[in-house]
Design an enzyme around this catalytic site. Structure first.
Site, PDB file in Angstrom:
ATOM      1  N   PRO A  22       0.927  -1.140  -0.200  1.00 40.74           N
ATOM      2  CA  PRO A  22      -0.037  -0.031   0.010  1.00 40.74           C
ATOM      3  C   PRO A  22       0.909   1.144   0.068  1.00 40.74           C
ATOM      4  O   PRO A  22       1.832   1.208   0.594  1.00 40.74           O
ATOM      5  CB  PRO A  22      -0.665  -0.045   1.353  1.00 40.74           C
ATOM      6  CG  PRO A  22      -0.581  -1.599   1.895  1.00 40.74           C
ATOM      7  CD  PRO A  22       0.582  -1.880   1.303  1.00 40.74           C
ATOM      8  N   GLU A  23       0.607   2.156  -1.007  1.00 43.30           N
ATOM      9  CA  GLU A  23       1.198   3.393  -0.948  1.00 43.30           C
ATOM     10  C   GLU A  23       0.417   4.536  -0.430  1.00 43.30           C
ATOM     11  O   GLU A  23      -0.696   4.278   0.056  1.00 43.30           O
ATOM     12  CB  GLU A  23       1.591   3.629  -2.422  1.00 43.30           C
ATOM     13  CG  GLU A  23       2.755   2.768  -2.751  1.00 43.30           C
ATOM     14  CD  GLU A  23       3.235   3.087  -4.174  1.00 43.30           C
ATOM     15  OE1 GLU A  23       3.471   3.910  -4.604  1.00 43.30           O
ATOM     16  OE2 GLU A  23       3.803   2.087  -4.866  1.00 43.30           O
ATOM     17  N   ARG A 150       1.459 -11.452   6.542  1.00 50.23           N
ATOM     18  CA  ARG A 150       3.057 -11.502   6.516  1.00 50.23           C
ATOM     19  C   ARG A 150       3.711 -10.642   7.521  1.00 50.23           C
ATOM     20  O   ARG A 150       4.849 -10.876   7.472  1.00 50.23           O
ATOM     21  CB  ARG A 150       3.444 -10.756   5.059  1.00 50.23           C
ATOM     22  CG  ARG A 150       2.915 -11.698   3.872  1.00 50.23           C
ATOM     23  CD  ARG A 150       3.666 -11.328   2.515  1.00 50.23           C
ATOM     24  NE  ARG A 150       4.926 -12.119   2.956  1.00 50.23           N
ATOM     25  CZ  ARG A 150       5.956 -11.654   1.879  1.00 50.23           C
ATOM     26  NH1 ARG A 150       5.719 -10.378   1.265  1.00 50.23           N
ATOM     27  NH2 ARG A 150       7.094 -12.083   2.079  1.00 50.23           N
ATOM     28  N   ARG A 185      22.070  14.732  -5.742  1.00 49.41           N
ATOM     29  CA  ARG A 185      21.934  13.301  -5.302  1.00 49.41           C
ATOM     30  C   ARG A 185      22.509  12.431  -6.295  1.00 49.41           C
ATOM     31  O   ARG A 185      22.244  12.307  -7.477  1.00 49.41           O
ATOM     32  CB  ARG A 185      20.720  12.713  -4.787  1.00 49.41           C
ATOM     33  CG  ARG A 185      20.404  13.472  -3.468  1.00 49.41           C
ATOM     34  CD  ARG A 185      19.222  12.493  -2.986  1.00 49.41           C
ATOM     35  NE  ARG A 185      19.063  13.355  -1.602  1.00 49.41           N
ATOM     36  CZ  ARG A 185      19.721  12.760  -0.465  1.00 49.41           C
ATOM     37  NH1 ARG A 185      20.209  11.883  -0.416  1.00 49.41           N
ATOM     38  NH2 ARG A 185      19.573  13.592   0.733  1.00 49.41           N
TER      39      ARG A 185
END
Ligand SMILES: [Zn+2]
Length: 304
Positions: A22-23, A150, A185
């Site tokens: 799930p985001e 899980r 970065r």
């Protein structure tokens, strides 16, 4: 016009992909559903399972904090569901003699769904699912259950301070802060987008979708991205997340919302999970590469 991407049989196949968690949009959908259903209810008692992994605070502290607390609101922070609790001194089981009965204590119950976590609002006689780790009995007669096969999901409570998930909230962050997070970065931009210490809540699916819309390849080093491209990426990230929230999240997972209803996730992916299928813009087959152990999908022609 962009054709609708996933067909039902593909959806079924993707359900088994363990990569999918799930985001932000899914958590937002779940938090909104929960808010509608449990705000104002009071947690009367709590049962916690014996598996230690899901409990990030001591079991006793979780039970003590939740019991006799009123749920004043539910919202999302990054990928965490934050359940705001209000504890009326007079409602406590064993009020200390000198405690001010009118003082309202505040606390927060934080739930991270991990990969397979679910928060279900059920009637008390609904079958207890295997892998149920917590059950909160509500004054309304219903139960709020946390189920997670899980066991990557986490429960904790925060008292005396405010929970802070870390990282910037992608829907609130301003353009300049967004650019500062990533500029210079050396890592691939995809990895940087997934770094929850920079931006919180963006995961694999929406990172791929945002990079596609911005025309940037996932492996591209963040330090080589121009200001104009960052502006496009900033808008794409917000656009993708907002559209997905409006659609109720992605259609590819097997978690359900707090009604126990799996049906409402409708977000259409343009590249994610479409390896080998034609790009919806230029018809070039979508490519898949692995970056930092995660599948990344992109169009080799539209993304540079
Ligand atoms: Zn293309």
């Amino acid at each position: 016009m962009i054709p609708r991407a996933p067909r039902p049989e593909q959806r079924k196949l993707r359900r088994v992909t363990l990569d999918i968690v799930p985001e932000l949009p899914e958590v937002e959908t779940i938090a909104r559903g929960l808010a509608q259903r449990v705000t104002g209810d009071v947690i009367e008692s709590v049962w916690l399972g014996s598996k230690p992994e899901p409990l990030k605070s001591p079991a006793r502290l979780i039970a003590e904090t939740l019991e006799n607390s009123r749920i004043s609101s539910v919202h999302r922070q990054g990928k965490h569901i934050v359940i705001e609790l209000e504890r009326d001194g007079s409602r406590r089981r064993k009020p200390r003699l000198k405690a001010k009965a009118t003082t309202k204590d505040r606390a927060q119950w934080i739930v991270h769904l991990g990969m397979t976590g679910q928060l279900l609002v059920t009637s008390p006689d609904a079958d207890l699912a295997k892998h149920t780790h917590a059950v909160a009995k509500l004054a309304s007669g219903r139960e709020l259950r946390f189920v997670d096969p899980r066991r990557f999901g986490r429960l904790c409570v925060v008292t005396g301070e405010q929970f802070e998930a870390g990282g910037a909230e992608p829907l609130d962050v301003d353009l300049e802060t967004f650019i500062r997070l990533f500029r210079g970065r050396k890592t691939p931009i995809k990895s940087a987008l997934l770094n929850q210490k920079l931006l919180r809540g963006v995961g694999n699916i929406y990172a791929d979708e945002a990079l596609f819309r911005a025309g940037i390849r996932p492996r591209r080093r963040a330090s080589t991205i121009t200001r104009a491209q960052f502006e496009k990426l900033y808008r794409s990230v917000q656009q993708v997340l907002k559209e997905a929230i409006e659609a109720g999240g992605s259609s590819v997972n097997d978690y359900v919302d707090s009604n126990g209803d799996p049906g409402s996730f409708q977000f259409q992916h343009r590249v994610y999970g479409r390896e080998g299928e034609p790009c919806l813009v230029c018809r070039t087959p979508v490519k898949r590469v692995v970056i930092a152990g995660r599948s990344s999908h992109y169009c080799p022609k539209c993304q540079k």
